[in-house]
Design a protein around this motif. Structure first.
Motif, short mmCIF file in Angstrom:
data_model
loop_
_atom_site.label_atom_id
_atom_site.label_comp_id
_atom_site.label_asym_id
_atom_site.label_seq_id
_atom_site.Cartn_x
_atom_site.Cartn_y
_atom_site.Cartn_z
N PHE A 152 58.03 29.58 14.49
CA PHE A 152 59.58 30.20 15.21
C PHE A 152 60.34 28.87 15.17
CE2 PHE A 152 56.87 33.90 14.97
CZ PHE A 152 57.65 34.59 14.12
N ILE B 145 69.81 36.82 9.86
CA ILE B 145 69.33 35.66 11.19
C ILE B 145 69.41 36.42 12.68
CG2 ILE B 145 69.20 33.84 11.74
CD1 ILE B 145 69.48 32.26 9.25
N SER C 143 60.82 34.67 9.32
CA SER C 143 61.19 33.90 9.54
C SER C 143 61.61 32.28 8.74
CB SER C 143 60.59 33.18 11.12
OG SER C 143 61.00 31.77 11.16
N SER D 250 66.15 37.20 15.15
CA SER D 250 66.05 36.90 16.09
C SER D 250 65.99 37.31 17.04
CB SER D 250 66.92 35.30 16.46
OG SER D 250 68.23 35.68 16.08
N PHE E 177 63.62 28.35 13.51
CA PHE E 177 65.30 28.55 14.05
C PHE E 177 66.17 26.77 14.12
CE2 PHE E 177 63.60 32.32 15.05
CZ PHE E 177 63.99 33.36 14.71
#
Length: 314
Positions: free
Chosen positions: A210, A251, A115, A255, A214
């Motif tokens: 995380f 990604i 991540s 995700s 993000f």
């Protein structure tokens, strides 16, 4: 000690992994596709690393970051999938106490490393598009080295307490883990002790790591999109966005599967346990299998490097 689910006063020295407790016949059907995905993940990532290593034109920060991602994928795959396949093929369910918590440590540390690597790659694309003239002075080999140290140290320092807390619990009862892997909650719920601290720490640390990654990825792409919309030269916007396409797809894979795993775990009572177990296994396999393929097909330099590799006889 006997490997059984019966309670015993003796401390647990090893665990028994039970994949798909309600539908154990799934193992036979899943072994082939999982084996193929594992071979694809290992072969594609190894090939990518060899191409980047041998091709001098790929000795650039962006490809070094991609190499870091491939190394993380390989370690995650080797940590989880061989044991799962051993259970499917040879019914080798026992796993030692130390091996179980080593697997837990690697899973808890390396997923956040991936991540964080995506976040660093997003920053790389942000600088390349929003500050192209400063890119060579900002994104250097030294930057990649420092970023790599940050990626590893952050995850290890913040998430190593998860397996440590689990290992310090007193396991005096059942030793049957209803999972294919030594996931923290699957293991710690077998303990005779209170696991509230363990669960809260994993929840908070996971969401901080995380969530921050993000958020920064989203922020980077917001600035990229704003910069691209201001481009006036014909085709400049399309070219700029195409350089981010591969990274954005990776990604999205990572995700989406992570979000599905989180949501299904939150809805644990509504989702069958076997589905949760399958999703946990696939989350350690699908992104590693797809990451190098997506970059390989969408990046001209990597395709050329692969063609040269074939010509050399590898």
């Amino acid at each position: 000690m006997k490997l059984s689910s019966n309670y015993s006063a003796a401390p647990v020295s090893e665990f028994l992994l039970i994949c798909f407790p309600n539908y154990q016949s799934w193992q036979h059907w899943l072994s082939l596709p999982l084996s193929l995905l594992f071979l694809l993940a290992m072969g594609a990532n190894t090939t990518l690393l060899i191409v980047i290593w041998l091709e001098a034109s790929l000795h650039e920060p962006m490809y070094y970051l991609l190499s870091l991602l491939s190394l993380l994928d390989i370690v995650l795959c080797l940590t989880v999938i061989p044991k799962v396949l051993a259970i499917f093929w040879f019914d080798l369910r026992p796993i030692s106490f130390s091996a179980c918590f080593l697997q837990m440590f690697i899973m808890n540390s390396f997923l956040p490393m991936e991540s964080c690597t995506f976040m660093v790659m997003a920053y790389d694309r942000y600088v390349a598009i929003c500050h192209p003239l400063r890119y060579p002075s900002i994104i250097t080999n030294q930057f990649v080295a420092k970023a790599s140290v940050f990626v590893v140290s952050r995850s290890v320092l913040l998430l190593s307490p998860v397996p440590i807390l689990s290992a310090r619990l007193h396991y005096c009862g059942k030793n049957v883990i209803e999972n294919c892997i030594c996931a923290n909650l699957s293991v710690s719920r077998l303990s005779c002790d209170n696991i509230t601290l363990n669960r809260i720490y994993q929840f908070v640390a996971g969401w901080i790591l995380f969530g921050s990654d993000f958020f920064l990825i989203f922020l980077s792409y917001t600035f990229i999109l704003r910069a691209v919309l201001k481009f006036k030269a014909e085709g400049a916007a399309t070219k700029a966005l195409s350089t981010c396409g591969s990274h954005f797809i990776l990604i999205l894979f990572f995700s989406t599967i992570l979000l599905v795993v989180v949501l299904t775990n939150v809805s644990r009572k509504r989702v069958p346990m076997d589905i949760l177990i399958l999703l946990n296994v696939l989350h350690h396999l699908i992104p590693p299998a797809l990451n190098p393929i997506v970059y390989g097909f969408r990046t001209k330099e990597l395709k050329q490097g692969f063609q040269k590799l074939l010509q050399r006889g590898f």
